[in-house]
Design a protein around this motif. Structure first.
Motif, PDB file in Angstrom:
ATOM      1  N   ASP A   1       1.118  -1.144   0.072  1.00  0.00           N
ATOM      2  CA  ASP A   1       0.157   0.236   0.014  1.00  0.00           C
ATOM      3  C   ASP A   1       0.686   1.048  -0.196  1.00  0.00           C
ATOM      4  OD1 ASP A   1      -2.748   1.136  -0.003  1.00  0.00           O
ATOM      5  OD2 ASP A   1      -2.505   1.691   2.037  1.00  0.00           O
ATOM      6  N   GLU A   2       2.550   1.100   1.054  1.00  0.00           N
ATOM      7  CA  GLU A   2       2.929   2.353   0.826  1.00  0.00           C
ATOM      8  C   GLU A   2       3.478   2.683  -0.700  1.00  0.00           C
ATOM      9  OE1 GLU A   2       4.902   5.462   1.906  1.00  0.00           O
ATOM     10  OE2 GLU A   2       3.246   4.372   2.782  1.00  0.00           O
ATOM     11  N   ALA A   3       3.952   1.754  -1.205  1.00  0.00           N
ATOM     12  CA  ALA A   3       4.245   2.210  -2.736  1.00  0.00           C
ATOM     13  C   ALA A   3       3.638   2.915  -3.551  1.00  0.00           C
ATOM     14  CB  ALA A   3       4.179   0.186  -3.398  1.00  0.00           C
ATOM     15  N   LEU A   4       2.043   2.417  -3.549  1.00  0.00           N
ATOM     16  CA  LEU A   4       0.707   2.941  -3.703  1.00  0.00           C
ATOM     17  C   LEU A   4       1.054   4.742  -3.439  1.00  0.00           C
ATOM     18  CD1 LEU A   4      -1.871   0.241  -4.291  1.00  0.00           C
ATOM     19  CD2 LEU A   4      -1.018   1.538  -6.236  1.00  0.00           C
ATOM     20  N   LYS A   5       1.229   4.514  -2.189  1.00  0.00           N
ATOM     21  CA  LYS A   5       0.692   6.086  -1.699  1.00  0.00           C
ATOM     22  C   LYS A   5       2.386   6.679  -2.879  1.00  0.00           C
ATOM     23  CE  LYS A   5       1.502   8.563   2.851  1.00  0.00           C
ATOM     24  NZ  LYS A   5       1.110   8.581   4.127  1.00  0.00           N
ATOM     25  N   LYS A   6       3.311   6.319  -2.224  1.00  0.00           N
ATOM     26  CA  LYS A   6       4.204   6.989  -2.597  1.00  0.00           C
ATOM     27  C   LYS A   6       4.546   7.677  -4.578  1.00  0.00           C
ATOM     28  CE  LYS A   6       8.996   8.543  -2.118  1.00  0.00           C
ATOM     29  NZ  LYS A   6       9.106   9.039  -1.385  1.00  0.00           N
ATOM     30  N   ASP A   7       4.056   6.263  -5.198  1.00  0.00           N
ATOM     31  CA  ASP A   7       3.926   6.963  -6.859  1.00  0.00           C
ATOM     32  C   ASP A   7       2.830   8.601  -6.476  1.00  0.00           C
ATOM     33  OD1 ASP A   7       5.013   5.178  -7.761  1.00  0.00           O
ATOM     34  OD2 ASP A   7       3.385   4.114  -8.646  1.00  0.00           O
ATOM     35  N   ILE A   8       2.246   8.305  -5.830  1.00  0.00           N
ATOM     36  CA  ILE A   8       1.460   9.584  -5.808  1.00  0.00           C
ATOM     37  C   ILE A   8       2.236  10.566  -5.680  1.00  0.00           C
ATOM     38  CG2 ILE A   8      -0.781  10.795  -5.384  1.00  0.00           C
ATOM     39  CD1 ILE A   8      -2.247   7.874  -5.422  1.00  0.00           C
ATOM     40  N   GLU A   9       2.741  10.822  -4.131  1.00  0.00           N
ATOM     41  CA  GLU A   9       3.449  11.397  -3.811  1.00  0.00           C
ATOM     42  C   GLU A   9       4.458  11.821  -4.689  1.00  0.00           C
ATOM     43  OE1 GLU A   9       2.962  10.553   0.999  1.00  0.00           O
ATOM     44  OE2 GLU A   9       5.204   9.668   0.003  1.00  0.00           O
TER      45      GLU A   9
END
Length: 583
Positions: free
Chosen positions: A324-332
C-alpha cells in the motif's frame, strides 16, 4: 499459511470493522492440459506448487516468476471461520482475477466471473462445513486473444514495444466479511457544490417488506459532526439529498481539490426493527468537474490539468503493487514533480490507489483496459466490465474523467467502420447514462466521435513545432500527428476543450535498464533540456487546457519515464517541478 501480504483494507469506500484477509500462501497448479475441471480438482485439490496471493504467477513476488504461457491455473487454500462470525452471512470477495474464473467452496460451485479488472463476491454461508473450509479457484486467461480486454498485457511471451508482461489469475486481495441477512450492499455518493448538498443512495441486500428498516447517516468533517439524518428504507435502494451547513467558497471552505483535498467522513447504520444490524464507513469530497463555454472547470473555476501518464506497473509485482505504501509513494512523487493529475493508462487501478489520490489530492482519469480487435464477443465483454468499473469507482472524488477507449484500440477501423463508430458512441452514451457528473472521452488520442473533451496524442519533440501546431484550435485539429484524424469525419468539432493527453516520451537510460522512447536524451542535461522543450511547447499554447506527459516511470523495455522502474528520479524532482510548473 500464516504469511500475510497486502494486509490493508481492500475496499476503502465501504469499510466494515470485521473482515478476514485471505492473502498469503496458497497451493497452486498449472493446468496446461485443461484437465482440472474434467478431473474435478475442486473436490480433492492436491497441487504441487505454492503461490503468494495476490501476486500473479508471472511476477517475482508470487514466488514463481514464470512469464511463459499457462492459460489455466488453479488455486487452493483452507480457512477457519472465526467463532465471532457464527450466525452471520459470510461474503467471499475477490478484488480482481484475470480473466475468467470459477470458485468452489468445499467442492461446491460458489461463483463464476468474467472480466480481469473488476471485483466480484459470493455469499458462501450455505456452502460452509463447520469451522474449517476449503476454497478452490480456477482462473482462465487467453494469452493470445487480441479481442480480449487486456490493456498493456502482451499476447507474446516476451514483452516488446509498448506492451508488457501479462497477468493471469488472482492479482488483488481475497477476503471474507461477515454480514447480517440484511446489510448495505453498496452506496452511491454524488456531491453538488452549487447547492452544498450530497446525494446519498444506499442499496440494501436482503430487503424484506416484512421488516421495518431505517438508515442513519452521520457526516463529519475533521471529527466534527455536520449532519445527522435518519430515514425509512422502503425498497432495495433509498436516496436522500443531505444539506451541508458549512462555508464552502473563497478558498476558505471545504471543497475538494488537489491543492486542498478536503474529505467528509460518512458513517451509515442500518437498523431492523430498531436493532443495529450493519455499520459501514465511507467518505466523499465536495467537488465538481464541469465544462462551461468550452472551458474545463474544477469547482466552477478554470483549471489547467497537468497530468502524467501512469501505467501502474511494478518491477516485482507487475499490475499488483508490492505494498500500500508503494501506491501512496507513486502519488507523492507525482505531486512532488508538480503534476496535479494522472491518467491511469489501460488499467482499472487498485482501489487503494484511488483512496490515496482522494486523501493526498490528485486528479485521476479512469480508463478501461482495451482490446485490440473488434468482434461481437469483445463488444459484450468490454461493455460488461466497463459497467462494473464505473460502478466500483463512482464515489471517488479524485476521478474527474472516464476514458472507455484509447487510440482506437479494439476499434482499429473506426475511421471507416460504422459498427465501430457506433460501438464507441454506445460506450460514450452508456457512461454518460451512469454518470452525468464527469466528462467522457470517446476515444482518447485520435479518431474521436461524440466526446466531451478533444484529446490529442502528439510525440513531436521540437518546441517550436509544438508551439505553432497548438497556436490555434484550427491548426491543432488539422495537424494529424501520427497521421491520424483527430475527429472522425461526420463528427464535427463542437467547441470542446482541447487537451494534449500524450506527449513527451523522452527516453533516457539511467542505470542498467535498456529500452526505447519516442525521442532520446544522451545525458541529464540533455534530458532536462528536452523535457523543458516539450512542456514549454505545450504551456505556450493559448488553446490547450491541459496536458499529460508520457510517462511517470520506465516500464520493462520502455525507458521514457521521469523515474526509473524502481522509482528513482532521473533528474532532481525540484528540476522537474520547475519545468512542469512553467517556472
Amino acid at each position: 499459511m500464516t504469511e500475510m501480504l497486502r494486509g490493508e483494507y481492500p475496499r476503502p469506500q465501504l469499510v466494515r470493522a470485521d473482515w478476514l484477509n485471505l492473502n498469503g500462501v496458497w497451493n497452486f497448479e498449472f493446468d496446461d492440459e485443461a484437465a482440472g475441471e474434467r478431473e474435478k480438482w475442486y473436490e480433492h485439490p492436491s497441487f504441487s506448487r505454492t503461490i503468494r496471493v495476490p501476486f500473479c504467477y508471472q511476477s517475482k513476488l508470487s514466488g514463481i516468476g514464470d512469464p511463459s504461457f499457462h492459460d489455466i491455473v488453479w488455486y487452493h487454500r483452507t480457512f477457519t471461520v472465526p467463532t465471532a462470525y457464527q450466525g452471520k452471512r459470510l461474503i467471499l470477495h475477490f478484488g480482481a482475477v484475470d480473466y475468467e474464473c470459477k470458485v468452489w467452496v468445499n467442492g461446491r460451485l460458489a461463483a463464476i466471473h468474467e472480466g480481469g479488472h473488476t471485483p466480484f463476491d459470493a455469499d458462501i454461508t450455505d456452502l460452509l462445513q463447520g469451522a474449517d473450509n476449503s476454497i478452490v479457484v480456477k482462473a482462465v486467461d487467453y494469452s493470445r486473444d487480441a479481442a480480449l480486454p487486456r490493456g498493456k498485457q502482451y499476447w507474446e511471451e516476451t514483452s516488446a514495444g509498448i506492451f508488457y508482461t501479462r497477468t493471469t489469475g488472482i492479482w488483488q486481495t481475497v477476503w471474507i466479511e461477515p454480514v447480517h441477512d440484511l446489510h448495505i450492499r453498496r452506496i452511491r455518493l454524488t456531491p453538488d457544490i452549487d447547492t452544498n448538498e450530497v446525494s446519498l443512495q444506499a442499496f440494501v441486500q436482503g430487503w424484506d417488506t416484512r421488516a421495518k428498516l431505517h438508515l442513519k447517516s452521520v457526516i463529519s468533517f475533521a471529527g466534527q459532526v455536520v449532519s445527522e439524518d435518519s430515514f425509512s428504507v422502503t425498497g432495495k435502494d433509498e436516496m436522500r439529498r443531505i444539506r451541508l451547513h458549512d462555508f464552502n467558497d473563497h478558498g476558505l471552505g471545504r471543497w475538494w481539490s488537489p491543492e486542498r483535498p478536503n474529505l467528509y467522513d460518512l458513517e451509515l447504520t442500518l437498523l431492523v426493527d430498531g436493532e443495529v444490524v450493519d455499520t459501514v464507513a465511507s467518505y466523499f469530497g465536495m467537488r465538481k468537474i464541469s465544462i462551461e463555454d468550452g472551458v474545463v472547470l474544477l469547482n466552477n473555476r478554470p483549471y489547467y490539468m497537468k497530468m502524467v501518464l501512469d501505467q501502474g506497473y511494478f518491477p516485482d509485482g507487475l499490475l499488483t503493487a508490492p505494498s500500500d505504501e508503494a501506491l501512496k509513494k507513486d502519488i507523492e512523487l507525482t505531486k512532488e514533480m508538480g503534476f496535479n493529475g494522472a491518467r491511469k493508462h489501460q488499467k482499472i487501478e487498485d482501489p487503494r490507489y484511488l483512496y490515496w489520490a482522494d486523501r493526498l489530492g490528485l486528479l485521476v482519469w479512469g480508463e478501461m483496459a482495451n482490446a485490440f480487435r473488434f468482434t461481437e464477443t469483445y463488444a459484450g465483454q468490454i461493455t460488461r466490465e466497463w459497467l462494473q468499473a464505473v460502478e466500483r469507482d463512482y464515489n471517488h472524488p479524485c476521478i474527474v474523467a472516464w476514458v472507455p477507449l484509447n487510440e482506437s484500440w479494439g476499434v482499429t477501423n473506426i475511421l471507416v467502420s460504422p459498427a465501430e463508430q457506433q460501438h464507441a458512441l454506445a460506450l460514450y452514451h452508456m457512461t454518460k447514462s451512469l454518470d452525468m457528473s464527469r466528462p467522457v472521452i470517446s476515444n482518447d488520442g485520435w479518431e474521436l466521435v461524440k466526446t466531451d473533451l478533444v484529446t490529442i496524442h502528439d510525440y513531436e519533440w521540437r518546441k517550436e513545432v509544438l508551439a505553432d501546431r497548438y497556436s490555434t484550435v484550427e491548426q491543432a485539429l488539422q495537424a494529424k500527428p501520427g497521421n491520424r484524424w483527430i475527429l472522425v469525419p461526420g463528427y464535427p468539432y463542437e467547441g470542446q476543450p482541447l487537451l494534449l493527453t500524450e506527449f513527451g516520451g523522452i527516453s533516457f537510460q539511467k542505470g542498467n535498464q535498456e529500452g526505447w522512447g519516442y525521442s532520446g536524451a544522451s545525458n541529464e542535461e540533455d534530458f532536462e533540456r528536452r523535457l523543458a522543450d516539450v512542456v514549454q511547447g505545450a504551456l505556450a499554447s493559448p488553446v490547450l487546457q491541459g496536458f499529460c506527459y508520457t510517462q511517470l516511470t520506465d516500464v520493462e523495455q520502455e525507458i521514457n519515464g521521469l523515474l526509473t522502474y524502481d522509482r528513482k528520479p532521473k533528474i532532481p524532482l525540484e528540476k522537474i517541478r520547475e519545468i512542469v510548473q512553467g517556472r
